[in-house]
Design a protein around this motif. Sequence first.
Motif, short mmCIF file in Angstrom:
data_model
loop_
_atom_site.label_atom_id
_atom_site.label_comp_id
_atom_site.label_asym_id
_atom_site.label_seq_id
_atom_site.Cartn_x
_atom_site.Cartn_y
_atom_site.Cartn_z
N UNK A 193 14.31 8.86 14.32
CA UNK A 193 13.23 7.97 14.72
C UNK A 193 11.89 8.53 14.25
N UNK A 194 11.67 9.82 14.50
CA UNK A 194 10.39 10.42 14.14
C UNK A 194 10.19 10.42 12.63
N UNK A 195 11.29 10.66 11.91
CA UNK A 195 11.17 10.65 10.46
C UNK A 195 10.70 9.27 9.99
N UNK A 196 11.27 8.24 10.58
CA UNK A 196 10.86 6.91 10.18
C UNK A 196 9.39 6.69 10.48
N UNK A 197 8.97 7.18 11.66
CA UNK A 197 7.56 7.00 12.03
C UNK A 197 6.66 7.66 11.00
N UNK A 198 7.00 8.90 10.62
CA UNK A 198 6.19 9.60 9.63
C UNK A 198 6.16 8.84 8.32
N UNK A 199 7.36 8.42 7.88
CA UNK A 199 7.45 7.79 6.57
C UNK A 199 6.69 6.47 6.56
N UNK A 200 6.84 5.70 7.67
CA UNK A 200 6.13 4.42 7.76
C UNK A 200 4.64 4.67 7.64
N UNK A 201 4.16 5.66 8.38
CA UNK A 201 2.73 5.94 8.37
C UNK A 201 2.27 6.28 6.96
N UNK A 202 2.98 7.19 6.33
CA UNK A 202 2.53 7.65 5.02
C UNK A 202 2.60 6.51 4.01
#
Lengths: 351, 833
Positions: free
Chosen positions: A216-225
């Motif tokens: 989940x956190x990885x997705x959040x980071x990737x979405x943000x970037x």
Amino acid sequence: MPGYSEFYFNVDHGYLEGLVRGFKAGILKSADYVNLAQCETLEDLKLHLQTTDYGNFLANETGPLTISTIDDKLKAKLLTEFHYFRNHAFEPLATFLNFITYSYMIDNVILLITGTLHQRPIAELVPKCHPLGSFEQMEAVSIASNPTELYNAILVDTPLAAFFQDCLSENDLDEMNIEIMRNKLYKSYLEAFYKFCEKQGGTTAEIMRPILEFEADRRAFIITINSFGTELSKDDRETLYPTCGKLYPEGLHMLANADDYEQVKRVAEYYAEYKAVFEGVGSGSGEKTLEDAFFEHEVKMNVLAFNNQFHFGVFYAYVKLKEQECRNIVWIAECISQRHRTKINNYIPIF
Amino acid sequence: MGSLFRSEEVCLAQLFLQSASAYSCISELGERGLLEFRDLNPKVSPFQRRFVGEVRRCEDMEKTFTFLQQELRGAGRVLGPCPESPRAPLAREALRVQEQSEQLAQELREVTRNRSSLRGRLRDLRQYLHVLREGQRFTSLPAPLGSPPRPRALSDREPILDPSLHQHLERKINFVAGVIHPWRVTAFERLLWRACRGYLVASFVEMPEPMEDPATGESVTWVIFLISYWGEQIGQKIRKISDCFHCQVYPYPESEASREDTITGLHSQIQDLSVVLEETEQYLAQVLDKVALALPAWRVQVQKMKAIYLILNQCSFDVTEKCLIAEVWCPVQDLTQVQDALRQGSYQSGSSVECFVQRVPTSESPPTLIRTNKFTAGFQSIVDAYGVASYQEVNPAPYAIITFPFIFAIMFGDVGHGLLMFLFALWMVLYEDSPRLRQGTNEIWLTFFEGRYLILLMGAFSIYTGFIYNECFSKATVIFPSAWSVATMANHSSWSSAYLATHPSLTLDPNVTGVFRGPYPFGIDPIWSLATNHLNFLNSFKMKMSVVLGIVHMGFGVVLGVFNHLHFKQRHRLVLEFLPEMIFLLALFGYLVFLIFYKWLKYSAADSRVAPSILIHFIDMFLFTSNVENLPLYQGQVPVQTVLVVLALASVPVLLLGTPLYLWCRQRAPSRPVATGEQEPLLDGQEAGNSVNATKEDVESGGHSPDAKHLDFSEIFMHQAIHTIEYCLGCVSNTASYLRLWALSLAHAQLSEVLWTMVMRNGFVGLSYVGGVVLVPVFAAFAVLTVAILLVMEGLSAFLHALRLHWVEFQNKFYVGAGYKLCPFTFAPDTWD
């Protein structure tokens, strides 16, 4: 009955757990990768793979070996194994295994919609779908023109229907909306999967919780970037973040307000493991990308799943590790065929 | 027999193969199966080796063969085994094979492609025909025969077109017609309904005949659908959806007349196609005939060729690159044969320079080669299952040929059961050449079959011990008249009829003259089977017998160690190990055997009341005491026993410290050369240079080098301490372990007696005809239980215990079993399948 799974786990799932642990022993070791990286041609690669657990999986290929056939065969092998698991699984393991396939189904649906948007013929797109996520109505996805139609006509029968509730809108399917839809689907999927694992309790929850939180956190980071420089508003961005990770809620909020890569990195610094991941990223061209660093961390967590017994996490971990292995082999094969040997060692060793 | 006693002499040798003739030489050697090749390039990965190209070529050929075979199998033909074993092909021949096989494969591929495309066309046409025919039901004006249509659609949304309405709407209605896989029908229907919001009428009907599915090749009953719709947009959507579901869509003419035309056209097309297809099939059969004829021999040839190149990959090149060097383990006896094979190989390849073989000295321990025949193989495999003999150590297998069946038989002593087992084994032995027995697929059966000679001997010995125990299906047989006379006893104590009637058991007193007339000539007197103290008598006998046999067996094992010490020229071990071991065993347990026999001989029935207990004496012997109530067996028993115990105890420190101290002393004497009389080769220094391996680590050298010996003194001591403790404690526990002979033979006798009294005796209800009828099922039950429980179950358990007695109690006295087998490179016929 949460907890105490060791008392009754083997009754229903003992065989499959034994099997998956046996399969795990076939995952390529770092020594194998060293040998693979020395290969001069794809034929050499094939010859070496024959000495591993893959055996003769390429033996009946006539004609010259291409990377896509290798990729297909690798995936086909994983698919055979997975189907064997799925066909022999009892509840709740069966549902768990289904959950694993949903993420691939989401990817496939999005791939097909994007493809149709770009006027590609469906016959060309279908082979590009991941076989783990194929379903009967998949190819019909292309006839839908907006999300409501997509849902009402096609996806309502599929297991994905449950995740679709959030992204019903009358908007047209353009590239931005598709991307938003993908992320919303993923968010609901991850949250549902997380809830399911929590419900299982015991070791399964213990093992799967960190893995899914990381996902989940990885997705959040990737979405943000990835959203930097697009017209996605910050509020919209926040609605896309899966809320079952460690970042929830403060971290997500900070991410939503981030404006550039440095700010994202600062958010990550509040969390020890993500700090380590971001620090591992190099800036030069030959060095690790953020994606690779995340993959590496994921592999590490999946390998840890094998340290405990009597839980479902091993199945998830096995599929993910095997997928990583496919990526590694394909990467090495690409490097060999393009004679681009300097980057050949950028694979992610598993054991 | 000499080769069975210890493994054959095997030497390390180098083969110098001219590169021109290497291939044919290896081929010749493979036909004979003499040598084990060693990998000289263990660090080179498979794809970096020299002949990788050739190996790959072989693999390509195999791929072609697999394709050919698949085609054959697809055509329902079974490939026969290769009748005779063709030799590995020479390079030119191999090329020819490759060319021909590829040509055939190409031809086959083309023909099958033609055929499948023809079939596809035919299927297509047929399906079209069916679609048109079935479609008529829905679209034609009132059905000619009034037969109601059989639509699959649910009745609530199935407005079969009203003829009048049809007329009315004719111009607007369009059709999409096609076939779909039956599994997809429901999903298809549902999606159509949802996507088009019901602006269509879909009818489904099953095709009257099943047709092949092009994707899987299975026969499937397809479903024909006919969709009528209004409006062009919906039509596009429908077409798209049917595309997604992999439907076969056919153009559906609107008018009745054109439909009829199409149908007639289709009929003639189908006929034409069928003729062409038939011809193609015939041609295909011809090609397949050719393949079936040539393929078996090719496969064997190419497999041999591949095996040869894999061996050549293990060789190394010399500096001039003209000559391949292979390192092999070769039985010394076969060296001339190897030379002969090499000569023949060079001759065949027409090379002028000969290949030759040369022995190389080595410090490594060579592999073990024990040649067996069909009789000894079973016994050797029993020993090998424990551990393959170290190089040239005494092989226990020749002794096991007798001791194993004998020890088994002690636990399985019954004439009847032994005879059944013997006959079963005899049947296997007599028909051993019959292919039906030989090629069984059942693993359990094959295990039995492999051990047929073992079972034969086990059966024979069981018959013998059965006679000794005087038991046949638990019943005693009277071969000789019993040595006990009841009549004499009755006369002596003047038993009256009334006395006999009131006393169910009577005592026969051997001390009365004439009642006991000396021992029974062979085995146990049958009168014992009537006695109430039958078990007491047998137990005492069997217990002592087990101990005596056990000690003899172990003593024999220790003696066999002598041959090892002598062969390996370790004379010190004769004095420092064999002697104390023997003294320890004989002084304690040998003495026990002596006591048993002494008591048997000394005391008769007359003075049996004053006979002392051996057990008490034996315990007293260790405690250095004497018991007043227990009379001495002979004069001066206490001093003799004291001396024996002291001797035994004294031998323990000798065993413990002897060898280590001896080795230590020898090392301390620096002037002595290391190698005299030892097994280390004189040429130790040169050896590394001689071997082709550049580094010594490549060869897995154990702790054989003299340097290792200097360092490992503590290890030697530890090893010896363990050995001592194991031996001394083992003597006690192993002797006790042999009591299993008694226990199992008792169990077997009791079980068979139970089976007789509880089952078979029920059949003897009377001498009437009824009794005869009852006897049939009772005997059936008795026979089944005898075979299942007594023969199979008990037999297996006795087998396991005999196995254990050999492995643990007997072999640990002398057998190391740390060797590895010589696996000669050979084109074994069974590897092809």
